[in-house]
Design an enzyme around this catalytic site. Structure first.
Site, PDB file in Angstrom:
ATOM      1  CB  SER A  71      29.756   7.657 -15.525  1.00 14.44           C
ATOM      2  OG  SER A  71      29.793   6.379 -14.979  1.00 14.44           O
ATOM      3  NE  ARG A 112      22.029   5.794  -5.766  1.00 10.53           N
ATOM      4  CZ  ARG A 112      22.353   6.478  -6.844  1.00 10.53           C
ATOM      5  NH1 ARG A 112      22.820   5.859  -7.912  1.00 10.53           N
ATOM      6  NH2 ARG A 112      22.235   7.783  -6.880  1.00 10.53           N
ATOM      7  CG  ASP A 114      36.513   8.075 -11.169  1.00  4.78           C
ATOM      8  OD1 ASP A 114      36.200   7.025 -10.583  1.00  4.78           O
ATOM      9  OD2 ASP A 114      35.998   8.443 -12.240  1.00  4.78           O
ATOM     10  CG  HIS A 116      32.546   7.566 -11.101  1.00  8.13           C
ATOM     11  ND1 HIS A 116      33.290   7.618 -12.257  1.00  8.13           N
ATOM     12  CD2 HIS A 116      31.293   7.212 -11.483  1.00  8.13           C
ATOM     13  CE1 HIS A 116      32.520   7.295 -13.285  1.00  8.13           C
ATOM     14  NE2 HIS A 116      31.307   7.047 -12.840  1.00  8.13           N
ATOM     15  CG  ASP A 117      29.022  10.829  -7.269  1.00 14.79           C
ATOM     16  OD1 ASP A 117      28.682  10.212  -8.290  1.00 14.79           O
ATOM     17  OD2 ASP A 117      28.425  10.723  -6.186  1.00 14.79           O
TER      18      ASP A 117
END
Lengths: 375, 375
Positions: free
Chosen positions: B154, B224, B319, B352-353
């Site tokens: 990222s 968040r 992602d 994405h994680d």
């Protein structure tokens, strides 16, 4: 292509319903008002009525202009009018502000007859089926036994779908546009962030901000900004805003740098200036709850079996909020039952908002379907 | 497959840099501290050094445990250690908390030597190139003339990419994982909503909340929560949470109904309990600004021409924040220049994680590449 013309000046009407209504939640509305508009003329057989259901931030003012406001064009004016796809020369069209709304129908900002104060967060939460039942009361009032068409986009499309299950004998055609049979976890998650922005705004006061003389403007603004991102296509955003800078160069601060920020702030500010935060909460929760397949143990086909309407299901390739795959779940359930359904997937670039846009292919599909509706 | 073991107990170190640094914004940092950790042993030739760059919410504590906290496993422990893909028996690995961070390096909560008070929003905004320059200072201090590898996921991958342009002679291999050559309008828009949640929180006080004894906890929590949605795969969310209800039935209210809400609230609360809001603002802005192709008039290949590193670019099919298409933009630019690049697109379901996850295929790709790195 003839794109028709606007219906011109229109005026809202109001109806009072005094028979109590038991809601899906178990709560009871003792009485309520619905604000609505009509366009075109109900024929003698009362067979040409169309109900247009609105989405999250919509209302009864679907088409035309209000005499006192030259900027008041209805939210779906491009599709409704003489010669337009939803032709007022053929159909009698009804738009209604849903119960719990903030455009004249009874909602959280209305006076609770029990307390003499605004309902606020004591206003009962709504399910899509509740709106359908109130719309049926309006149909009764207008003498409409069965709708030629019930139609809508997004949450409006969910109401159309719900109509075919709850009152199968009262809907002959359902146009379900840019909708889904239920929200995904991601859809619910976005709604949750939007609600949390409102609920945690210090000016929210547990939903009783009317009494406090405050307004959760910050929270509603954030909710709308976030919503907007999910309404637009990813590539459309890139084409429209890209990485364009407001002032040509980075200013290295937190004021607006990129054009897309400017756009979002404008949309958020505008919306927070007129929409009621409690209504926003209630509308997003109704979206979360919508899941007619629950009645068929998760089997959408089983839930839709009782529908007798013909369906047009329409989806947009750039819509990532309710993607075409979600519309196809509805189509497949109907096909499984051997029901009559047409499906159109359109290459509009405007994401979820495509359903509001005057795209020629999209309008041609709606026009072609509605032209064939027998009265 | 041997998955190796954790490096075990580690301890952070701190370095003070007293030569002023002119930042990309034009602002000047008179002096600053960087907190860092190292794992493994620098060889005599100083040819086995690896820099791990962190993402938005990361820090210097990449691997191992701190002696005083049994829950302190580093954020990328699963990839770093003896026998792990980033093998501490082969490499000397450096993790650093970026300037502007909130884990010990100089940042907005540090004391501004000019005022004797916390910097707050007077802390200068960062660009990725600023981090690369400070990391180069740390390399100087450690006697590392050139990194065998600079790597990250990222925003960390963006730093690796930037290293190859800014200090081409000091990077032999760059691992750019789940990154993009620049943000899209949609990416910027999500960052904007997150920032606006913080900036409009009444407890933010223009960034000087330290002096007011307040903290924009609500805003950071929302930021968040929103971020989390974009880190997870859509289908992963459906599989993990679906429409599962917390209490088995609808309660018709705004407390948690769906499991996904519970998860998001937990993540938001946890993060807002320890992360600095000014750092969050600064990190998201650095993401917005990142666009090395600006130096080549928008031509990424031109900007990358000076790089002499070999590249491994890795993307994850699920992602949607930085999709594989974005990684391919980097690959295509490198191929256009005839540069040495390997590309792996992995079917991890974690969105994405994924870059943080111990997926066997992903780790096998990283391991195979790093095993071939000559020291």
């Amino acid at each position: 292509m003839d794109t028709g013309s606007s219906i011109g000046l229109v005026a809202p009407q109001s109806a009072h319903f005094s028979t109590p209504l038991t809601l899906r939640s178990g709560a009871m509305m003792p009485a309520f008002d619905l604000v609505y508009e009509t366009y075109g003329t109900l024929n003698a057989a009362k067979s040409n009525a169309v109900l247009v259901c609105h989405a999250l931030s919509g209302h009864h003012h679907v088409a035309g202009l209000h005499a006192d406001n030259p900027d008041s064009l209805g939210w779906w004016d491009n599709i409704v009018g003489p010669g337009r796809p939803l032709d007022t020369d053929k159909f009698f069209i009804v738009g209604v502000n849903n119960l719990g709304g903030c455009h004249g129908s009874t909602g959280p900002s209305s006076i609770n007859p029990v307390t003499g104060k605004p309902w606020g967060s004591d206003f009962p939460l709504m399910a899509v089926v509740d709106w359908v039942r109130t719309q049926a009361r309006l149909a009764d009032l207008l003498g409409i036994e069965s709708w030629a068409v019930v139609m809508g986009g997004s949450l409006g499309g969910m109401q159309a779908l719900r109509w075919t299950i709850t009152f199968p004998e009262r809907v002959r055609h359902a146009l379900v546009i840019a909708a889904a049979p239920k929200l995904t976890a991601q859809n619910i998650a976005f709604n949750d962030v939007a609600r949390q922005a409102i609920l945690t705004d210090p000016d929210f006061h547990g939903g009783h901000y009317y009494a406090h003389g405050t307004y959760p403007q910050r929270g509603l603004r954030l909710a709308r900004m976030l919503g907007h991102i999910t309404y637009l296509g990813d590539q459309q955003m890139d084409q429209r805003f890209g990485r364009e800078l407001r002032n040509g160069a980075f200013s290295f601060g937190y004021d607006v740098e990129f054009e897309v920020e400017s756009y979002l702030h404008h949309q958020g500010d505008k919306f927070a200036g007129f929409f009621d935060a409690n209504t926003y909460l209630l509308m997003t929760r109704a979206l979360d709850y919508f899941d007619p397949a629950r009645e068929g143990n998760g089997d959408l086909a089983a839930a839709l079996k009782k529908a007798s309407a013909r369906f047009l299901v329409t989806a947009f390739s750039s819509d990532w909020r309710f993607s075409p795959a979600r519309s196809k779940e509805i189509v497949h359930a109907l096909l499984k039952n051997g029901q009559d359904v047409s499906y159109a997937e359109l290459d509009c670039p405007y994401g979820h908002d495509s359903f509001l846009m005057p795209d020629p292919d999209y309008h041609a599909v709606i026009r072609a379907y509605l032209d064939r509706v027998k009265l």
